[in-house]
Motif scaffolding. Sequence first.
Motif, PDB file in Angstrom:
ATOM      1  N   SER B 135       0.842  -1.202   0.000  1.00 28.39           N
ATOM      2  CA  SER B 135       0.000   0.000   0.000  1.00 28.39           C
ATOM      3  C   SER B 135       0.875   1.250   0.000  1.00 28.39           C
ATOM      4  O   SER B 135       0.593   2.206  -0.721  1.00 28.39           O
ATOM      5  CB  SER B 135      -0.900   0.007   1.234  1.00 28.39           C
ATOM      6  OG  SER B 135      -1.690  -1.150   1.248  1.00 28.39           O
ATOM      7  N   LEU B 136       1.934   1.218   0.785  1.00 28.14           N
ATOM      8  CA  LEU B 136       2.842   2.372   0.857  1.00 28.14           C
ATOM      9  C   LEU B 136       3.485   2.639  -0.501  1.00 28.14           C
ATOM     10  O   LEU B 136       3.536   3.782  -0.960  1.00 28.14           O
ATOM     11  CB  LEU B 136       3.925   2.114   1.915  1.00 28.14           C
ATOM     12  CG  LEU B 136       5.028   3.162   2.013  1.00 28.14           C
ATOM     13  CD1 LEU B 136       4.514   4.395   2.733  1.00 28.14           C
ATOM     14  CD2 LEU B 136       6.258   2.633   2.732  1.00 28.14           C
ATOM     15  N   THR B 137       3.962   1.573  -1.157  1.00 27.11           N
ATOM     16  CA  THR B 137       4.644   1.763  -2.440  1.00 27.11           C
ATOM     17  C   THR B 137       3.665   2.210  -3.525  1.00 27.11           C
ATOM     18  O   THR B 137       4.033   2.973  -4.417  1.00 27.11           O
ATOM     19  CB  THR B 137       5.364   0.476  -2.873  1.00 27.11           C
ATOM     20  OG1 THR B 137       4.452  -0.625  -2.761  1.00 27.11           O
ATOM     21  CG2 THR B 137       6.583   0.194  -2.024  1.00 27.11           C
ATOM     22  N   GLY B 138       2.416   1.738  -3.434  1.00 25.22           N
ATOM     23  CA  GLY B 138       1.420   2.148  -4.426  1.00 25.22           C
ATOM     24  C   GLY B 138       0.948   3.568  -4.218  1.00 25.22           C
ATOM     25  O   GLY B 138       0.528   4.239  -5.151  1.00 25.22           O
ATOM     26  N   TYR B 139       1.038   4.024  -2.984  1.00 24.10           N
ATOM     27  CA  TYR B 139       0.565   5.365  -2.632  1.00 24.10           C
ATOM     28  C   TYR B 139       1.328   6.454  -3.392  1.00 24.10           C
ATOM     29  O   TYR B 139       0.783   7.514  -3.689  1.00 24.10           O
ATOM     30  CB  TYR B 139       0.758   5.567  -1.131  1.00 24.10           C
ATOM     31  CG  TYR B 139      -0.201   6.544  -0.499  1.00 24.10           C
ATOM     32  CD1 TYR B 139      -1.560   6.291  -0.469  1.00 24.10           C
ATOM     33  CD2 TYR B 139       0.257   7.709   0.088  1.00 24.10           C
ATOM     34  CE1 TYR B 139      -2.440   7.177   0.120  1.00 24.10           C
ATOM     35  CE2 TYR B 139      -0.613   8.607   0.687  1.00 24.10           C
ATOM     36  CZ  TYR B 139      -1.957   8.332   0.694  1.00 24.10           C
ATOM     37  OH  TYR B 139      -2.832   9.204   1.276  1.00 24.10           O
ATOM     38  N   LEU B 140       2.595   6.152  -3.727  1.00 24.59           N
ATOM     39  CA  LEU B 140       3.422   7.149  -4.409  1.00 24.59           C
ATOM     40  C   LEU B 140       3.064   7.257  -5.895  1.00 24.59           C
ATOM     41  O   LEU B 140       3.302   8.293  -6.526  1.00 24.59           O
ATOM     42  CB  LEU B 140       4.908   6.791  -4.247  1.00 24.59           C
ATOM     43  CG  LEU B 140       5.926   7.764  -4.837  1.00 24.59           C
ATOM     44  CD1 LEU B 140       5.847   9.113  -4.141  1.00 24.59           C
ATOM     45  CD2 LEU B 140       7.336   7.211  -4.730  1.00 24.59           C
ATOM     46  N   ALA B 141       2.504   6.165  -6.441  1.00 23.64           N
ATOM     47  CA  ALA B 141       2.310   6.060  -7.892  1.00 23.64           C
ATOM     48  C   ALA B 141       1.656   7.271  -8.566  1.00 23.64           C
ATOM     49  O   ALA B 141       2.137   7.703  -9.607  1.00 23.64           O
ATOM     50  CB  ALA B 141       1.543   4.781  -8.211  1.00 23.64           C
ATOM     51  N   PRO B 142       0.591   7.883  -7.983  1.00 21.59           N
ATOM     52  CA  PRO B 142      -0.043   9.009  -8.700  1.00 21.59           C
ATOM     53  C   PRO B 142       0.836  10.257  -8.788  1.00 21.59           C
ATOM     54  O   PRO B 142       0.548  11.164  -9.556  1.00 21.59           O
ATOM     55  CB  PRO B 142      -1.292   9.307  -7.862  1.00 21.59           C
ATOM     56  CG  PRO B 142      -1.495   8.126  -6.997  1.00 21.59           C
ATOM     57  CD  PRO B 142      -0.158   7.531  -6.768  1.00 21.59           C
ATOM     58  N   ALA B 188       8.530  -0.808  -9.066  1.00 23.95           N
ATOM     59  CA  ALA B 188       8.985  -2.204  -9.245  1.00 23.95           C
ATOM     60  C   ALA B 188       8.534  -3.070  -8.067  1.00 23.95           C
ATOM     61  O   ALA B 188       8.055  -4.193  -8.250  1.00 23.95           O
ATOM     62  CB  ALA B 188      10.501  -2.239  -9.395  1.00 23.95           C
ATOM     63  N   LEU B 189       8.670  -2.514  -6.857  1.00 21.85           N
ATOM     64  CA  LEU B 189       8.230  -3.259  -5.668  1.00 21.85           C
ATOM     65  C   LEU B 189       6.722  -3.489  -5.708  1.00 21.85           C
ATOM     66  O   LEU B 189       6.237  -4.579  -5.414  1.00 21.85           O
ATOM     67  CB  LEU B 189       8.578  -2.472  -4.397  1.00 21.85           C
ATOM     68  CG  LEU B 189      10.019  -2.519  -3.908  1.00 21.85           C
ATOM     69  CD1 LEU B 189      10.219  -1.512  -2.786  1.00 21.85           C
ATOM     70  CD2 LEU B 189      10.373  -3.915  -3.403  1.00 21.85           C
ATOM     71  N   HIS B 190       6.014  -2.448  -6.097  1.00 15.45           N
ATOM     72  CA  HIS B 190       4.549  -2.487  -6.039  1.00 15.45           C
ATOM     73  C   HIS B 190       3.933  -3.458  -7.048  1.00 15.45           C
ATOM     74  O   HIS B 190       2.980  -4.156  -6.730  1.00 15.45           O
ATOM     75  CB  HIS B 190       3.992  -1.083  -6.277  1.00 15.45           C
ATOM     76  CG  HIS B 190       2.509  -0.975  -6.104  1.00 15.45           C
ATOM     77  ND1 HIS B 190       1.900  -1.064  -4.891  1.00 15.45           N
ATOM     78  CD2 HIS B 190       1.509  -0.816  -7.009  1.00 15.45           C
ATOM     79  CE1 HIS B 190       0.595  -0.954  -5.039  1.00 15.45           C
ATOM     80  NE2 HIS B 190       0.324  -0.807  -6.318  1.00 15.45           N
ATOM     81  N   VAL B 191       4.473  -3.496  -8.260  1.00 12.42           N
ATOM     82  CA  VAL B 191       3.813  -4.312  -9.293  1.00 12.42           C
ATOM     83  C   VAL B 191       4.469  -5.671  -9.521  1.00 12.42           C
ATOM     84  O   VAL B 191       3.856  -6.540 -10.141  1.00 12.42           O
ATOM     85  CB  VAL B 191       3.711  -3.572 -10.657  1.00 12.42           C
ATOM     86  CG1 VAL B 191       3.018  -2.237 -10.498  1.00 12.42           C
ATOM     87  CG2 VAL B 191       5.070  -3.398 -11.300  1.00 12.42           C
TER      88      VAL B 191
END
Lengths: 139, 366
Positions: B135-142, B188-191
Amino acid sequence: MENDSRRKFLGVCLAGATVAAAAAAGYPVIRYLAPKSGKVGTDKLVFATSDIPDGEAKFFEYAGTSAVLVKTNAGALLALSAVCTHMGCIVQWEKDKQDFLCPCHAGHYSPEGEVLSGPPPKPLAKIPFTVADGKITVG
Amino acid sequence: MLSKRLYDWIDLRIGAREIVKKELTGYLLPKKINEWYSLGSVLMVIFGLQIATGMLLMVYYVPDPEKAFKSITFIMNEVPYGWLIRLCHAVGSNMMVAVLLLHMFSVLMMGSYKSPRELNWLTGFILFCLIQGISLTGYLAPWSQLSFWATTVATNSAAAIPVIGPYLVEFMRGGKLVGPPTLGRFFALHVAVLPAVIAALVGAHLFLLKRTGISTPPSGVQQSRNPWPVESYRYESHPGGIPFFPNYALQDLTSISVYFAVFLAVVFFAPNFLFTPDAFVPANPFQTPAHIKPEWYFLANYQTLKIFPSELLGLSVQVAAMTLLALLPFLDRSPERNPLKRPLFLVCSIGGILIWIGLTIWGHYS
């Protein structure tokens, strides 16, 4: 018997609900992935006649695909689809031979788009255009 | 009938009937099993949905600081139903953490973590940490102001670790500050990395569940003390219990439907519930917005770091609490599983949960 029909009715309801849920989930996904519909790049394109010297060709994007304007040595102007009718590669203009070559399978087209040799089954599609006041309007 | 012939054809080749009998219709569960046991299935559905929506988002998302925010805006405003896919993913990630907390709560209260299910708890606990990580790594995506600065605050917490802390922060970020290298490694971590590790651990978690069998709920039924001779393997069977399929599968389906009702209510009626105005502004590394906070499930950690006079002390308390939670089944060895007969446990666990909720609220308003 009554139990059986009730069971069957519930089964049909469940199947119906499953199909409805799958459709409700599937429709947005298909719409999400579908290519943009509508008029993509079908606006008229305008070039100056001076952009295309005698014996040369100008490639451009039109209606979401590749097209070419060619002016033969004799001064004839033509607008054609640049997509080879064989396997969909983009044809190249051979200035010295004054013809189109498809590099994929060596199909040759005349400047008018007629097949001269090779595997293409059909001529290149013609694109409507007008010339007025030193401007070529494609589309 | 065609369906029967097809089933016969498959059965002959893969032994489908035997698998169905062993794993579904003949897989018996304790008679007094309750709805709390279905939260694992709900979580599997959420995880599956996160993977599906994540894959769909990758069709249009560009993990480049120059383009990330624009691609998200494009998905939200231009792509048909892009808003739905994106909101399902964003809301789903928060729901996953929330349901995971409920799942852990039920396991705690019913004492299901106890011997011989220590590894079920441990794999579940690691999954909980990994879900927070994904969740943390995906939070940065936008790459919005919210995601940029929330990531800055969250990654900065690691700086409190003595000696290696500052280096660790720099390593996580790929630089001194959150920037383009952070997006690359977080993406990379997120996906790739975290979904693969989570899927593998879910497999291990399910394997352990299958091997030991479902634990009997401590309440509801006349409970016999379970004299488990853990020296040798024994599957906890439930003779006379209810079959997983169709009986408990129906409960799973009910819980999943209830989940979807809540989840879709948020997606359709309160989509901005999770987004502050900073989520709609592209990241600006030179302008820190006021009152930036990490995600809600990190607020307690964030607040703990703030209330202690030294960050190291705050971090040590958190590490101690997390270690205690991870090793709980190895520390709490009494066979009693009814929470009402475990007053010390009940006081400590309810107290711990209240402290966590209190710190979260405090963190939110501080």
